[in-house]
Design a protein around this motif. Structure first.
Motif, PDB file in Angstrom:
ATOM      1  N   ARG A 123      -6.693  29.189  -1.068  1.00  0.00           N
ATOM      2  CA  ARG A 123      -7.254  27.980  -1.668  1.00  0.00           C
ATOM      3  C   ARG A 123      -7.948  28.372  -2.969  1.00  0.00           C
ATOM      4  NH1 ARG A 123      -9.892  25.356   3.649  1.00  0.00           N
ATOM      5  NH2 ARG A 123     -11.308  27.061   3.229  1.00  0.00           N
ATOM      6  N   PRO A 124      -7.183  28.627  -4.003  1.00  0.00           N
ATOM      7  CA  PRO A 124      -7.806  29.073  -5.253  1.00  0.00           C
ATOM      8  C   PRO A 124      -8.607  27.981  -5.948  1.00  0.00           C
ATOM      9  CG  PRO A 124      -5.459  28.720  -5.564  1.00  0.00           C
ATOM     10  CD  PRO A 124      -5.733  28.556  -4.085  1.00  0.00           C
ATOM     11  N   GLN A 125      -8.457  26.734  -5.535  1.00  0.00           N
ATOM     12  CA  GLN A 125      -9.140  25.644  -6.210  1.00  0.00           C
ATOM     13  C   GLN A 125     -10.618  25.548  -5.846  1.00  0.00           C
ATOM     14  OE1 GLN A 125      -7.071  25.331  -3.660  1.00  0.00           O
ATOM     15  NE2 GLN A 125      -7.817  23.777  -2.261  1.00  0.00           N
ATOM     16  N   ARG A 126     -11.084  26.284  -4.859  1.00  0.00           N
ATOM     17  CA  ARG A 126     -12.501  26.217  -4.503  1.00  0.00           C
ATOM     18  C   ARG A 126     -12.982  27.582  -4.060  1.00  0.00           C
ATOM     19  NH1 ARG A 126     -12.988  24.203   1.708  1.00  0.00           N
ATOM     20  NH2 ARG A 126     -14.463  25.854   1.743  1.00  0.00           N
ATOM     21  N   ASN A 127     -14.294  27.732  -4.036  1.00  0.00           N
ATOM     22  CA  ASN A 127     -14.857  28.987  -3.570  1.00  0.00           C
ATOM     23  C   ASN A 127     -14.491  29.205  -2.114  1.00  0.00           C
ATOM     24  OD1 ASN A 127     -16.011  29.461  -6.007  1.00  0.00           O
ATOM     25  ND2 ASN A 127     -18.011  28.660  -5.451  1.00  0.00           N
ATOM     26  N   TRP A 164     -22.522  17.676   7.960  1.00  0.00           N
ATOM     27  CA  TRP A 164     -22.075  16.992   6.756  1.00  0.00           C
ATOM     28  C   TRP A 164     -21.691  18.078   5.766  1.00  0.00           C
ATOM     29  CZ3 TRP A 164     -26.170  15.757   9.720  1.00  0.00           C
ATOM     30  CH2 TRP A 164     -26.363  14.434  10.101  1.00  0.00           C
ATOM     31  N   ILE A 165     -20.660  17.852   4.974  1.00  0.00           N
ATOM     32  CA  ILE A 165     -20.270  18.812   3.948  1.00  0.00           C
ATOM     33  C   ILE A 165     -20.687  18.253   2.595  1.00  0.00           C
ATOM     34  CG2 ILE A 165     -18.389  20.123   2.896  1.00  0.00           C
ATOM     35  CD1 ILE A 165     -16.794  19.612   5.521  1.00  0.00           C
ATOM     36  N   LEU A 166     -21.498  19.037   1.878  1.00  0.00           N
ATOM     37  CA  LEU A 166     -21.966  18.665   0.548  1.00  0.00           C
ATOM     38  C   LEU A 166     -21.442  19.688  -0.456  1.00  0.00           C
ATOM     39  CD1 LEU A 166     -25.733  18.032   1.383  1.00  0.00           C
ATOM     40  CD2 LEU A 166     -23.873  16.377   1.420  1.00  0.00           C
ATOM     41  N   ALA A 167     -21.402  19.295  -1.715  1.00  0.00           N
ATOM     42  CA  ALA A 167     -21.024  20.227  -2.779  1.00  0.00           C
ATOM     43  C   ALA A 167     -21.993  20.091  -3.927  1.00  0.00           C
ATOM     44  CB  ALA A 167     -19.598  19.950  -3.250  1.00  0.00           C
ATOM     45  N   ASP A 168     -22.259  21.215  -4.592  1.00  0.00           N
ATOM     46  CA  ASP A 168     -23.086  21.171  -5.792  1.00  0.00           C
ATOM     47  C   ASP A 168     -22.236  20.670  -6.960  1.00  0.00           C
ATOM     48  OD1 ASP A 168     -21.604  23.292  -6.875  1.00  0.00           O
ATOM     49  OD2 ASP A 168     -23.178  24.787  -6.554  1.00  0.00           O
ATOM     50  N   PRO A 169     -22.808  20.517  -8.145  1.00  0.00           N
ATOM     51  CA  PRO A 169     -22.031  19.987  -9.272  1.00  0.00           C
ATOM     52  C   PRO A 169     -20.788  20.805  -9.639  1.00  0.00           C
ATOM     53  CG  PRO A 169     -24.359  19.787  -9.740  1.00  0.00           C
ATOM     54  CD  PRO A 169     -24.232  20.602  -8.475  1.00  0.00           C
ATOM     55  N   GLU A 170     -20.740  22.076  -9.245  1.00  0.00           N
ATOM     56  CA  GLU A 170     -19.571  22.909  -9.546  1.00  0.00           C
ATOM     57  C   GLU A 170     -18.597  23.009  -8.378  1.00  0.00           C
ATOM     58  OE1 GLU A 170     -21.735  25.777 -12.808  1.00  0.00           O
ATOM     59  OE2 GLU A 170     -20.630  26.692 -11.166  1.00  0.00           O
ATOM     60  N   GLY A 171     -18.908  22.336  -7.286  1.00  0.00           N
ATOM     61  CA  GLY A 171     -18.004  22.332  -6.141  1.00  0.00           C
ATOM     62  C   GLY A 171     -18.304  23.357  -5.064  1.00  0.00           C
ATOM     63  N   ASN A 172     -19.358  24.152  -5.208  1.00  0.00           N
ATOM     64  CA  ASN A 172     -19.733  25.112  -4.164  1.00  0.00           C
ATOM     65  C   ASN A 172     -20.285  24.338  -2.979  1.00  0.00           C
ATOM     66  OD1 ASN A 172     -19.241  27.564  -5.732  1.00  0.00           O
ATOM     67  ND2 ASN A 172     -20.912  26.780  -6.995  1.00  0.00           N
ATOM     68  N   GLU A 173     -19.776  24.642  -1.799  1.00  0.00           N
ATOM     69  CA  GLU A 173     -20.076  23.819  -0.628  1.00  0.00           C
ATOM     70  C   GLU A 173     -21.117  24.403   0.304  1.00  0.00           C
ATOM     71  OE1 GLU A 173     -16.379  22.863   1.305  1.00  0.00           O
ATOM     72  OE2 GLU A 173     -15.655  21.752  -0.446  1.00  0.00           O
ATOM     73  N   VAL A 174     -21.775  23.486   1.011  1.00  0.00           N
ATOM     74  CA  VAL A 174     -22.712  23.823   2.074  1.00  0.00           C
ATOM     75  C   VAL A 174     -22.548  22.776   3.174  1.00  0.00           C
ATOM     76  CG1 VAL A 174     -24.621  22.540   1.015  1.00  0.00           C
ATOM     77  CG2 VAL A 174     -25.128  24.351   2.664  1.00  0.00           C
ATOM     78  N   CYS A 175     -22.603  23.228   4.413  1.00  0.00           N
ATOM     79  CA  CYS A 175     -22.595  22.309   5.555  1.00  0.00           C
ATOM     80  C   CYS A 175     -24.033  22.185   6.042  1.00  0.00           C
ATOM     81  CB  CYS A 175     -21.715  22.827   6.686  1.00  0.00           C
ATOM     82  SG  CYS A 175     -19.968  22.889   6.278  1.00  0.00           S
ATOM     83  N   VAL A 176     -24.544  20.981   6.079  1.00  0.00           N
ATOM     84  CA  VAL A 176     -25.858  20.723   6.652  1.00  0.00           C
ATOM     85  C   VAL A 176     -25.603  20.361   8.107  1.00  0.00           C
ATOM     86  CG1 VAL A 176     -27.934  19.303   6.576  1.00  0.00           C
ATOM     87  CG2 VAL A 176     -26.802  19.978   4.443  1.00  0.00           C
ATOM     88  N   CYS A 177     -26.082  21.196   9.016  1.00  0.00           N
ATOM     89  CA  CYS A 177     -25.742  21.093  10.435  1.00  0.00           C
ATOM     90  C   CYS A 177     -26.967  20.765  11.284  1.00  0.00           C
ATOM     91  CB  CYS A 177     -25.185  22.426  10.938  1.00  0.00           C
ATOM     92  SG  CYS A 177     -23.856  23.120   9.930  1.00  0.00           S
ATOM     93  N   THR A 178     -26.717  20.094  12.403  1.00  0.00           N
ATOM     94  CA  THR A 178     -27.741  19.893  13.433  1.00  0.00           C
ATOM     95  C   THR A 178     -27.121  20.272  14.768  1.00  0.00           C
ATOM     96  OG1 THR A 178     -27.210  17.632  14.085  1.00  0.00           O
ATOM     97  CG2 THR A 178     -28.626  17.901  12.133  1.00  0.00           C
ATOM     98  N   TRP A 179     -27.910  20.191  15.818  1.00  0.00           N
ATOM     99  CA  TRP A 179     -27.382  20.475  17.165  1.00  0.00           C
ATOM    100  C   TRP A 179     -26.882  19.204  17.838  1.00  0.00           C
ATOM    101  CZ3 TRP A 179     -26.006  25.086  18.274  1.00  0.00           C
ATOM    102  CH2 TRP A 179     -26.598  26.146  17.616  1.00  0.00           C
ATOM    103  N   GLN A 180     -26.928  18.064  17.151  1.00  0.00           N
ATOM    104  CA  GLN A 180     -26.465  16.813  17.732  1.00  0.00           C
ATOM    105  C   GLN A 180     -24.952  16.749  17.734  1.00  0.00           C
ATOM    106  OE1 GLN A 180     -28.682  13.990  15.279  1.00  0.00           O
ATOM    107  NE2 GLN A 180     -29.778  13.428  17.129  1.00  0.00           N
ATOM    108  N   ASP A 181     -24.395  16.097  18.755  1.00  0.00           N
ATOM    109  CA  ASP A 181     -22.969  15.824  18.859  1.00  0.00           C
ATOM    110  C   ASP A 181     -22.102  17.069  18.765  1.00  0.00           C
ATOM    111  OD1 ASP A 181     -23.401  12.770  16.990  1.00  0.00           O
ATOM    112  OD2 ASP A 181     -23.692  13.146  19.109  1.00  0.00           O
ATOM    113  N   ARG A 182     -22.594  18.192  19.246  1.00  0.00           N
ATOM    114  CA  ARG A 182     -21.816  19.430  19.277  1.00  0.00           C
ATOM    115  C   ARG A 182     -21.133  19.546  20.633  1.00  0.00           C
ATOM    116  NH1 ARG A 182     -21.971  23.292  14.921  1.00  0.00           N
ATOM    117  NH2 ARG A 182     -23.323  22.328  13.422  1.00  0.00           N
ATOM    118  N   ASP A 183     -20.003  20.211  20.646  1.00  0.00           N
ATOM    119  CA  ASP A 183     -19.308  20.463  21.920  1.00  0.00           C
ATOM    120  C   ASP A 183     -20.019  21.539  22.700  1.00  0.00           C
ATOM    121  OD1 ASP A 183     -17.395  18.630  21.263  1.00  0.00           O
ATOM    122  OD2 ASP A 183     -16.006  20.118  20.457  1.00  0.00           O
TER     123      ASP A 183
END
Length: 183
Positions: A123-127, A164-183
Motif C-alpha cells: 500500500r504505497p499510497q499511505r504510511n 475509530w480511525i482518524l488521520a492527520d492532515p498528511e494522512g498518517n493514521e491513528v485508531c482511537v480505541c476503547t474496550w467497548q463492543d470488543r469480541d
C-alpha cells in the motif's frame, strides 16, 4: 493471581499523583482481567473520596495504553528488526483468542506493545505504521473531537465504540480505541 498469565500492577509515584497501571505481560498488553481489576481499584479509590482522574472531573486524562501497529507484507522478515531496535521480546501468547498476530513487548513492561498486521498487497499510497491509542470509553469522543478540531479527519467510524480511525492532515493514521463492543 500469580503466574505468567497474572496481571501486574505498576505504581508511578509523583509529587501530585499516583498512577496505577495494570498489564498482563503474557497478553502483550491489556487483558479483560486488567480492565476488571482497574474498575475495582477505581471504585475503591473513589469510595475513599479521592480523585480517580488528573485535574478532577472533565479534565483530559492520559492515554491508558499505546500500541504500535506495523503493517507488513513479510512479518517474519520485519519482526526481528523491530524486536532488536526496541530491545523487546516476543509475547508469550496472541493478543486475543482467534488473533495470531505477532507481538513484541517491553520485558520491563514500560514501553508500548508493538504488533504486526499482515498486508495482502503493498500500500504505497499511505504510511504502513499507525498508532492504536486506547482511552477510557468516556474519553474517546472528547479525544476524537479535539483531533478533528486540530485539523484531523475521520477515516472510519464503522467500528465505533470499539475503535475509530482518524488521520492527520498528511494522512498518517491513528485508531482511537476503547474496550467497548470488543469480541
Amino acid at each position: 493471581m500469580w503466574g505468567p498469565d497474572a496481571a501486574h500492577l505498576h505504581l508511578d509515584l509523583r509529587g501530585n499523583r499516583v498512577d496505577l497501571v495494570l498489564r498482563s505481560p503474557a497478553a502483550g498488553g491489556l487483558s479483560r482481567l486488567d480492565a476488571t481489576l482497574a474498575a475495582r481499584i477505581s471504585a475503591a479509590v473513589g469510595e475513599l473520596g479521592l480523585a480517580t482522574t488528573p485535574g478532577g472531573a472533565g479534565a483530559a486524562r492520559p492515554a491508558q495504553a499505546l500500541e504500535i501497529a506495523i503493517d507488513a507484507l513479510d512479518i517474519p522478515a520485519v519482526l526481528p528488526f523491530w524486536r532488536a531496535v526496541f530491545g523487546y521480546v516476543v509475547a508469550a501468547q496472541p493478543i486475543a483468542e482467534g488473533h495470531d498476530e505477532a507481538i513484541v513487548v517491553d520485558p520491563a513492561g514500560q514501553g508500548p506493545t508493538v504488533w504486526f498486521q499482515q498486508l495482502d498487497a503493498p500500500r504505497p499510497q499511505r504510511n504502513r505504521i499507525h498508532f492504536d491509542l486506547t482511552v477510557a470509553e468516556d474519553e474517546a469522543e472528547v479525544r476524537i473531537a479535539a483531533a478533528l478540531a486540530a485539523g484531523g479527519r475521520m477515516v472510519s467510524d464503522a467500528h465505533a465504540r470499539a475503535f475509530w480511525i482518524l488521520a492527520d492532515p498528511e494522512g498518517n493514521e491513528v485508531c482511537v480505541c476503547t474496550w467497548q463492543d470488543r469480541d
